[in-house]
Design an enzyme around this catalytic site. Structure first.
Site, mmCIF file in Angstrom:
data_model
loop_
_atom_site.group_PDB
_atom_site.id
_atom_site.type_symbol
_atom_site.label_atom_id
_atom_site.label_comp_id
_atom_site.label_asym_id
_atom_site.label_seq_id
_atom_site.Cartn_x
_atom_site.Cartn_y
_atom_site.Cartn_z
ATOM 1 N N ASP A 379 2.360 2.965 2.174
ATOM 2 C CA ASP A 379 1.307 2.998 3.126
ATOM 3 C C ASP A 379 -0.092 3.870 3.287
ATOM 4 O O ASP A 379 -0.579 4.043 3.945
ATOM 5 C CB ASP A 379 2.219 4.086 4.523
ATOM 6 C CG ASP A 379 3.448 3.560 5.048
ATOM 7 O OD1 ASP A 379 3.960 2.615 4.683
ATOM 8 O OD2 ASP A 379 4.317 4.888 5.319
ATOM 9 N N GLU A 380 -0.075 4.709 2.322
ATOM 10 C CA GLU A 380 -1.210 4.834 2.332
ATOM 11 C C GLU A 380 -2.183 4.138 0.686
ATOM 12 O O GLU A 380 -2.657 4.206 0.360
ATOM 13 C CB GLU A 380 -1.556 5.926 1.816
ATOM 14 C CG GLU A 380 -0.719 6.798 2.327
ATOM 15 C CD GLU A 380 -0.993 8.819 2.162
ATOM 16 O OE1 GLU A 380 -1.594 9.310 1.144
ATOM 17 O OE2 GLU A 380 -0.619 9.752 2.779
ATOM 18 N N CYS A 381 -2.054 2.887 0.958
ATOM 19 C CA CYS A 381 -2.162 2.068 -0.422
ATOM 20 C C CYS A 381 -1.803 1.596 -0.804
ATOM 21 O O CYS A 381 -2.937 1.392 -2.122
ATOM 22 C CB CYS A 381 -4.121 1.193 0.025
ATOM 23 S SG CYS A 381 -3.934 0.873 2.116
#
Length: 415
Positions: A379-381
């Site tokens: 979700d945070e790459c």
């Protein structure tokens, strides 16, 4: 001033005065209103249903007889006077030449499958004449330059010894396989396979998607292949694995000739009868590589790749993913150490997911925090994290985790 028509026409649901002022809303015609009234009546419903069934039955009969369905579309691909077998059915949205099948076949699904099979066979035959395109189309990768260089070497040796090119190293127990089977013509008369069959062709149990087998030692688990960190990579790095010993791989060189020399120096069975043959083959390879400007035992590409590795992974070759070292975006370490994850996975061995459901669920509770943390990283790459976890599950060989690792692989490779 003429206003543009509203895309919803007379059926528009909007009551906004501004919308009414901006767009024109045509009123239903008398004929349309009459039709609507007829449809709402019971007798009208019965009549329409009857006509619909008659039309449907007629269409089915047309399909059974291979008649072309009436359509406002014109088929520009075929002109009058050509063979009448060139037809297509608009329902399939395809334009294939219908093969000769028994008239008893009246199912549209059967016709469609026959058309697809016909098209695939024609495409397959055409691809077999162009090995490069065949490999790219079926194996989904481009081969490094050394791939063809080795084949040319084998062709030269075959002329001298009157053997097939793919059997050049068979005297030492080494066999060219995988995409080399395409060059050897072994796919020419093969049946058309499901796409996944090509990706599984000569794939061993612990071979991850990054690895493609091209050489095997007969009657053993030793095999060599190209290692790609991305499908379009053509660096030619070659790795080794012995499936009987486990999931660990080793980069042995930067071209396929390095792999041959690695085998002859480490795994070929040396006897008084073949010692000179092995020595002669090593010299032939060295001379050929030199004549083609192929650098043997070079480490430049390996050093460059080593600098890009973000984690070791269970297969020991390391994971290379897009990673910005300034912002630390692209990868973050797993929630637990490799030792802790390996210890949890070892408990899954010989555990059947369905026969021991309670025990399986208990072990999954230990893994779930690690999986959740990897999902949060996604979700945070930090996409490399979920891919590392999926590869660790894969390398463990735990079959009961196959369904768990699939979505992890899908997310990791997609992102």
């Amino acid at each position: 001033m003429n206003k543009p028509d509203c895309k919803y026409g007379a059926e528009c649901y909007q009551q906004n005065p501004a919308h009414k002022a901006k767009f024109a809303h045509p009123v239903k015609s008398v004929a349309e209103n009459s039709t609507v009234q007829a449809v709402t009546s019971n007798s009208g419903n019965m009549e329409i249903k009857k006509r619909s069934m008659e039309t449907l039955n007629q269409q089915l009969e047309d399909i059974k007889r291979y008649k072309r369905l009436s359509s406002p579309e014109k088929d520009s691909c075929y002109s009058e006077g050509k063979d009448s077998s060139y037809e297509y059915h608009d329902l399939t949205r395809q334009r294939y030449a219908v093969p000769k099948v028994a008239m008893s076949v009246g199912n549209l699904r059967d016709i469609y499958d026959s058309q697809i099979e016909f098209s695939q066979q024609a495409e397959y035959k055409e691809l077999c004449n162009e090995p490069k395109k065949f490999i790219k189309h079926k194996f989904l990768v481009l081969m490094p330059p050394c791939f063809e260089d080795l084949w040319q070497f084998c062709q030269v040796q075959a002329l001298k010894t009157q053997i097939k090119p793919e059997e050049t190293f068979l005297q030492f127990g080494l066999k060219l396989v995988g995409p080399y089977d395409v060059l050897a013509g072994k796919f020419d008369r093969a049946k058309v396979h499901e796409p996944g069959d090509y990706l599984r062709h000569w794939r061993f149990f612990y071979d991850p998607p990054e690895f493609q087998t091209i050489i095997v030692q007969q009657n053993s688990g030793v095999h060599y292949g190209y290692w790609r960190d991305s499908p379009d990579n053509t660096d030619g790095l070659v790795a080794w694995n012995d499936v009987k010993k486990g999931c660990e791989f080793l980069i042995v060189g930067e071209n396929i000739f390095d792999a041959i020399l690695h085998f002859l120096g480490n795994y070929a069975s040396v006897t008084p009868f073949n010692k000179k043959k092995i020595s002669d083959m090593k010299k032939l390879i060295s001379d050929w590589a030199q004549s083609k400007d192929i650098a043997l035992k070079c480490c430049e590409k390996q050093k460059s790749r080593k600098a890009q590795i973000v984690s070791k992974t269970f297969h020991k070759v390391g994971l290379v993913v897009p990673y910005d070292r300034k912002t630390n975006i692209g990868y973050r370490p797993l929630l637990e150490s490799d030792e802790k994850i390996r210890a949890i996975l070892s408990k899954f061995e010989n555990l059947n997911r369905f026969e021991n459901n309670l025990e399986y669920q208990e072990l999954m509770r230990e893994l779930q925090p690690i999986i959740t943390a990897a999902d949060l990283a996604t979700d945070e790459c930090d996409f490399g994290t979920v891919l590392e976890l999926a590869l660790d599950f894969f390398c463990s060989g735990v079959k009961s985790l196959h369904e768990v690792m699939k979505p992890l692989f899908f997310t990791g490779y997609s992102m």
